[in-house]
Motif scaffolding. Sequence first.
Motif, mmCIF file in Angstrom:
data_model
loop_
_atom_site.group_PDB
_atom_site.id
_atom_site.type_symbol
_atom_site.label_atom_id
_atom_site.label_comp_id
_atom_site.label_asym_id
_atom_site.label_seq_id
_atom_site.Cartn_x
_atom_site.Cartn_y
_atom_site.Cartn_z
ATOM 1 N N GLY A 5 0.688 -1.194 0.022
ATOM 2 C CA GLY A 5 -0.094 -0.083 -0.031
ATOM 3 C C GLY A 5 0.919 1.056 0.011
ATOM 4 N N ALA A 6 1.977 1.117 -0.669
ATOM 5 C CA ALA A 6 2.940 2.270 -0.634
ATOM 6 C C ALA A 6 2.503 3.721 -1.128
ATOM 7 N N SER A 7 1.576 3.734 -1.714
ATOM 8 C CA SER A 7 1.042 5.026 -2.153
ATOM 9 C C SER A 7 0.314 5.836 -0.863
ATOM 10 N N GLY A 8 0.100 4.958 0.351
ATOM 11 C CA GLY A 8 -0.359 5.659 1.281
ATOM 12 C C GLY A 8 0.198 6.724 2.198
ATOM 13 N N PHE A 9 -0.551 7.118 3.050
ATOM 14 C CA PHE A 9 -0.172 8.284 3.873
ATOM 15 C C PHE A 9 1.147 7.726 4.755
ATOM 16 N N LEU A 10 0.823 6.665 5.561
ATOM 17 C CA LEU A 10 1.926 6.055 6.143
ATOM 18 C C LEU A 10 3.036 5.346 5.470
ATOM 19 N N ALA A 11 2.727 4.477 4.652
ATOM 20 C CA ALA A 11 3.505 3.626 3.683
ATOM 21 C C ALA A 11 4.469 4.493 2.903
#
Length: 359
Positions: free
Chosen positions: A13-19
């Motif tokens: 989920g690397a597009s995510g805020f944390l990732a």
Amino acid sequence: MTISITQPICVTGASGFLASWVTKMLIDQGYTVHATTRKMEKALFLKNLDGATDDNLKIFDGCDFSVENSFDKAIEGCYAVIHCASPFFNAGGTRENLIDPAVEGTEMVLNACKKYNVQRVTLTASSACVIVDYGTKADASATGNHVYTDADFSPADILEEKKNYYSLSKLYAEQKAWEMSKEEGCPYKLCVLNPSLIWGPMTKGQTHLNTSSAAIIQYMDGTHSKIQNGVRCVVDVRDVAEAHITPITQDIGWGKRYLLFGGAPHFQETASFVKKALTQNGSDAALSLVKNVPTEVDEKLQPTVMGPSADKPLLFDCTPAEKELGIKFKSVEEMVTTCVNELLANGFTGSNQYDTTKL
Ligand SMILES: NC(=O)c1ccc[n+]([C@@H]2O[C@H](COP(=O)([O-])OP(=O)(O)OC[C@H]3O[C@@H](n4cnc5c(N)ncnc54)[C@H](OP(=O)(O)O)[C@@H]3O)[C@@H](O)[C@H]2O)c1
């Protein structure tokens, strides 16, 4: 002591805020990242991270919890997997769109870890797995001051009764991960991170307005005419990202879960930091929003969901994360200020930009 890792590390989920922060920090520290996403266009901004090259960042698209074995290619050959991906929204949440993908997705990712002999896994759980008990623990304790630690679990029966599908999705996914890590022949060691609501800066270019940053936007765009009368546990995204990486690079924390709370401000404090940040930012966009920040606190207390009723302090102990993982939690003012500045830098100024179909 930092261990030598030459194989890639997969971030889901690397597009995510944390990732996206996890990805950025791994690249900064010299590691090679396999970044997963469902849609390439959502993750392309990662290629613009400082230091990212075609050699140290490979983006794998089509990695979707509803598509069987879709994480295999990204995970094959990796030393470790940092599993952040999970649907995160509240409004419109159901068993089908929250619990099923979170649990089945965790199972799919961890099965791929087993298939490809991954050695280490860190997993993003949540405070939703720890403190969401609708007051049953703190208010019922002798002092009304239960101190939450990583030994606490949110009660599934109460979450089911309240139809709190997001919290259930995190609780059941965490349970699934622990179960699978204890199966015979499991090649990897597991560490679970339980962060509270995450604030702090977005990485540059993030394409979607994520759920936790949207909570700050609501204090910038006039959504709240009065300040919510309650507290919320919060933590900086950079501290949470570091806590996912350190177990892998230092080879510590296996078999443990860590509570990650940087503070528990009343929304009055949050609103004052939002106002100060907008004023100090000084751009036309920022200054036009200052008038929207509410100043009067709602008389009505926020409903009791996390920890004790809103008129009591929410007590917690995160010393294991501080002592064992070396996290020095950033202040609430730092989280709010950087969140406001990077929301504006990424062009997010209103709740109307929050679109759950883009999460
Ligand atoms: N932010 C918080 O306050 C907070 C607090 C505690 C825990 N958490 C947890 O932290 C993690 C990251 O959250 P975030 O705040 O960074 O949210 P986010 O920006 O919405 O990121 C979540 C990512 O998960 C991936 N994802 C969602 N549904 C998926 C599906 N069906 N199949 C495959 N991938 C899917 C998406 O990646 P693609 O769209 O690129 O596929 C998305 O970018 C989640 O596990 C969340 O539960 C967040």
